[in-house]
Write a protein that holds these residues in place. Structure first.
Motif, PDB file in Angstrom:
ATOM      1  N   LEU A   1      32.579  21.431  44.585  1.00  0.00           N
ATOM      2  CA  LEU A   1      31.256  21.923  44.177  1.00  0.00           C
ATOM      3  C   LEU A   1      31.060  23.374  44.583  1.00  0.00           C
ATOM      4  CD1 LEU A   1      29.020  18.837  45.021  1.00  0.00           C
ATOM      5  CD2 LEU A   1      29.645  19.688  42.751  1.00  0.00           C
ATOM      6  N   HIS A   2      31.595  23.739  45.745  1.00  0.00           N
ATOM      7  CA  HIS A   2      31.500  25.131  46.193  1.00  0.00           C
ATOM      8  C   HIS A   2      32.248  26.056  45.238  1.00  0.00           C
ATOM      9  CE1 HIS A   2      31.358  28.579  48.848  1.00  0.00           C
ATOM     10  NE2 HIS A   2      32.670  28.685  48.754  1.00  0.00           N
ATOM     11  N   TYR A   3      33.449  25.662  44.841  1.00  0.00           N
ATOM     12  CA  TYR A   3      34.221  26.469  43.899  1.00  0.00           C
ATOM     13  C   TYR A   3      33.575  26.516  42.520  1.00  0.00           C
ATOM     14  CZ  TYR A   3      38.190  27.095  47.025  1.00  0.00           C
ATOM     15  OH  TYR A   3      38.997  27.462  48.057  1.00  0.00           O
ATOM     16  N   ALA A   4      32.830  25.484  42.177  1.00  0.00           N
ATOM     17  CA  ALA A   4      32.152  25.453  40.878  1.00  0.00           C
ATOM     18  C   ALA A   4      30.891  26.309  40.875  1.00  0.00           C
ATOM     19  CB  ALA A   4      31.804  24.025  40.502  1.00  0.00           C
ATOM     20  N   GLY A   5      30.441  26.729  42.046  1.00  0.00           N
ATOM     21  CA  GLY A   5      29.274  27.598  42.115  1.00  0.00           C
ATOM     22  C   GLY A   5      27.985  26.889  42.466  1.00  0.00           C
ATOM     23  N   VAL A   6      28.057  25.632  42.802  1.00  0.00           N
ATOM     24  CA  VAL A   6      26.856  24.882  43.172  1.00  0.00           C
ATOM     25  C   VAL A   6      26.492  25.226  44.612  1.00  0.00           C
ATOM     26  CG1 VAL A   6      25.916  22.572  43.533  1.00  0.00           C
ATOM     27  CG2 VAL A   6      27.452  23.021  41.615  1.00  0.00           C
TER      28      VAL A   6
END
Length: 59
Positions: free
Chosen positions: A41-46
């Motif tokens: 989720l962090h890499y996805a920008g969330v």
């Protein structure tokens, strides 16, 4: 923010694994999986902070 949560989950998983602790549902494998989800989720920008620009009027 989600990267910090992932780090905490990985730390708890390590402590659970080293101490051979396993609760009914919460096992080290579940914590690692939840940590990997938070990293994804962090890499996805969330969870990123939103920067709002404020425009001031010049006189």
């Amino acid at each position: 923010m989600t990267a910090v949560i992932a780090a905490v989950l990985f730390g708890l998983a390590l402590i659970f694994q080293l101490a051979n602790v396993s609760l009914s549902i919460i096992t080290p494998t579940v914590l690692v999986t939840a940590g990997l989800l938070c990293v994804a989720l962090h890499y996805a920008g969330v969870g990123k902070t939103v920067h709002v620009r404020s425009y001031r009027r010049r006189r």
